[in-house]
Design an enzyme around this catalytic site. Structure first.
Site, PDB file in Angstrom:
ATOM      1  N   SER A  53       1.674  -4.978  -4.349  1.00 35.50           N
ATOM      2  CA  SER A  53       0.208  -5.109  -4.307  1.00 35.50           C
ATOM      3  C   SER A  53      -0.386  -5.944  -5.426  1.00 35.50           C
ATOM      4  CB  SER A  53      -0.437  -3.726  -4.351  1.00 35.50           C
ATOM      5  OG  SER A  53      -0.459  -3.185  -3.062  1.00 35.50           O
ATOM      6  N   LYS A  56      -2.111  -8.993  -4.477  1.00 33.96           N
ATOM      7  CA  LYS A  56      -3.416  -8.973  -3.784  1.00 33.96           C
ATOM      8  C   LYS A  56      -4.538  -9.692  -4.542  1.00 33.96           C
ATOM      9  CE  LYS A  56      -2.337  -4.668  -1.284  1.00 33.96           C
ATOM     10  NZ  LYS A  56      -2.569  -3.198  -1.270  1.00 33.96           N
ATOM     11  N   TYR A 178       2.013 -11.439   4.800  1.00 37.33           N
ATOM     12  CA  TYR A 178       1.662 -10.393   3.825  1.00 37.33           C
ATOM     13  C   TYR A 178       2.928  -9.686   3.291  1.00 37.33           C
ATOM     14  CZ  TYR A 178       0.152  -5.846   2.111  1.00 37.33           C
ATOM     15  OH  TYR A 178       0.006  -4.722   1.349  1.00 37.33           O
ATOM     16  N   TYR A 230      -5.794   1.778  -6.943  1.00 35.48           N
ATOM     17  CA  TYR A 230      -5.848   2.666  -5.776  1.00 35.48           C
ATOM     18  C   TYR A 230      -6.945   3.705  -5.969  1.00 35.48           C
ATOM     19  CZ  TYR A 230      -1.187   0.599  -5.257  1.00 35.48           C
ATOM     20  OH  TYR A 230      -0.148  -0.257  -5.176  1.00 35.48           O
ATOM     21  N   VAL A 248       3.516  -0.919  -5.607  1.00 36.04           N
ATOM     22  CA  VAL A 248       4.504   0.138  -5.384  1.00 36.04           C
ATOM     23  C   VAL A 248       5.919  -0.283  -5.812  1.00 36.04           C
ATOM     24  CG1 VAL A 248       3.228   1.341  -3.565  1.00 36.04           C
ATOM     25  CG2 VAL A 248       4.829  -0.476  -2.941  1.00 36.04           C
TER      26      VAL A 248
HETATM   27  N1  GLU Z   1       3.853  -4.022   0.611  1.00 35.39           N
HETATM   28  C1  GLU Z   1       3.258  -2.776   0.273  1.00 35.39           C
HETATM   29  C2  GLU Z   1       2.533  -2.170   1.459  1.00 35.39           C
HETATM   30  O1  GLU Z   1       1.795  -2.835   2.093  1.00 35.39           O
HETATM   31  C3  GLU Z   1       2.337  -2.937  -0.883  1.00 35.39           C
HETATM   32  C4  GLU Z   1       1.666  -1.670  -1.239  1.00 35.39           C
HETATM   33  C5  GLU Z   1       1.370  -1.533  -2.692  1.00 35.39           C
HETATM   34  O2  GLU Z   1       2.016  -2.097  -3.551  1.00 35.39           O
HETATM   35  O3  GLU Z   1       0.426  -0.811  -2.959  1.00 35.39           O
HETATM   36  O4  GLU Z   1       2.701  -1.024   1.779  1.00 35.39           O
END
Ligand code: GLU
Length: 393
Positions: A53, A56, A178, A230, A248
């Site tokens: 993430s 992002k 993604y 988050y 994550v």
């Molecule tokens: N590729 C992970 C997902 O979409 C990233 C989530 C994350 O790092 O929060 O579940």
């Protein structure tokens, strides 16, 4: 700080992407890059892991650079959702995902990146993140494929966004790019440099390459501060107070605008999906060093180094960065002494040779005051050898 938290074995590896569960859980590394481009590392700062993430905010920046704030805002919002990263969360009225840091918003954002097919779009993303990191980043193919075969929930989110009319590509196309972007491999050092690029107004502090303009950097940092951790973003803002993003894969990137970027890696996660030791380390740093963005600056700096009258000349020597509060002090000083008997008939000389930067709002206010003084009959001279004062920043 690492030594303080190394023994903490709480949390668990993310395993909903099966391949993420195969990393060494004990790795712990950190890096800090100053905006002057100096790098400090500790522990496993060069261990590779997947960015997840933390991609992002950077992909959001790329979409902003391509479409502008309004163009992106038609597809994804700005509000903290207060929900987990993978929540089924679309605004009931607009159909937009609440923000680009939750998965729904990130998939929609990634789909906004231009390019004729998924490979070309992914390559734009990879190349962009690489410039932010100052080296060519690659992909962990195993993690990519592992998420690709198990990412049903993300496909569901993409389907909902498509149904709401905010998704610009097919679900498969959007999700493949993604998943691949999330599997880009970085180290804590890379994350520090990427965070440092955001700290330095969009300029990579190690390579000097201007990657983003300042305004976009500010948009991205604003979203990171309110939504980056988050559903722990609110507590994070209170306890650490730095724009940050976790993934994550176990990484966290944190930014102190104008000062430094930090990257941390420790793969065991808490139930919110944040790195347990990464959060603990940043909390310790914040507690010990008072790096909170909203901390009160303690040392009142005067922009006026010197102010004196000799003969018929009143010299005011200025230094440093002139922001709103410095301009206010300069103006109060000049206007306050305007009618002093020894200054009334003097020429005012503003010496700005030691000024490093003038903020637009400060320049406007100072220029207006100088114009008014001149209208009232006073001679005002500005010595400005480096042109700092003449430019609007
Ligand atoms: N590729 C992970 C997902 O979409 C990233 C989530 C994350 O790092 O929060 O579940």
């Amino acid at each position: 700080v690492l030594a303080q938290h190394r023994g903490d074995a709480d949390g668990a590896l993310a395993d909903y992407i099966p391949e993420l569960a195969s990393v060494d859980p004990d790795r712990f590394g950190a890096a800090l890059v100053s905006v002057h481009g100096r790098l400090y590392t500790a522990g496993d700062a060069s261990t590779p892991f997947t960015i997840q993430s933390i991609s992002k905010p950077f992909v959001y920046a790329l979409a902003l650079a391509e479409h502008g704030l309004e163009g992106v805002a038609r597809h994804v919002g700005f509000e903290p959702s207060g929900e987990p990263f993978n929540a089924i969360s679309l605004d009931p009225e607009s159909g937009r995902p609440e923000n680009p840091m939750i998965n729904a918003g990130a998939i929609v954002t990634s789909a906004l990146v231009s390019g004729s097919g998924p490979d070309e779009r992914f390559e734009r993303i990879r190349a962009f993140l690489s410039v932010c990191a100052g080296r060519e980043l690659d992909v962990d193919e195993d993690v990519w494929h592992s998420e690709s075969v198990t990412g049903h929930r993300n496909r569901a989110l993409a389907n909902l966004a498509l149904a709401a009319g905010v998704m610009t590509r097919s679900v498969d196309d959007a999700c493949e790019v993604y998943f691949r972007q999330c599997a880009i491999r970085v180290t804590a050092t890379d994350l520090a440099i990427m965070a440092g690029t955001l700290a330095d107004g969009g300029v990579n502090p190690c390579t000097g390459v201007a990657v983003l303009d300042e305004e976009i950097t500010r948009h991205v940092l604003s979203i990171m501060l309110s939504c980056g951790m988050y559903d722990e973003s609110g507590e994070w803002a209170v306890r650490v107070g730095l724009p940050a993003k976790s993934g994550v894969g176990g990484g966290i990137a944190a930014v102190r605008p104008g000062q430094f970027g930090i990257g941390i890696y420790s793969p065991r996660l808490d139930e919110k999906g944040n790195s347990v030791r990464g959060v603990a380390a940043l909390r310790s740093l914040a507690a010990d060093y008072d790096i909170h963005l909203l901390s009160q600056p303690r040392v009142p700096r005067s922009p006026i180094v010197h102010s004196s009258v000799e003969g018929d000349r009143w010299t005011v020597v200025l230094r440093g960065e002139i922001d709103f509060i410095s301009a206010e002090e300069i103006i109060a000083h000049i206007v306050g002494h305007h009618d002093d008997p020894d200054r009334r008939d003097a020429e005012l000389w503003l010496d700005t040779a030691g000024v490093t930067r003038v903020w637009p709002e400060a320049l406007r206010a100072l220029t207006a005051v100088v114009a008014r003084l001149r209208e009232s009959g006073r001679t005002v001279a500005i010595t400005d050898p480096s042109g700092t004062f003449g430019r609007d920043r």
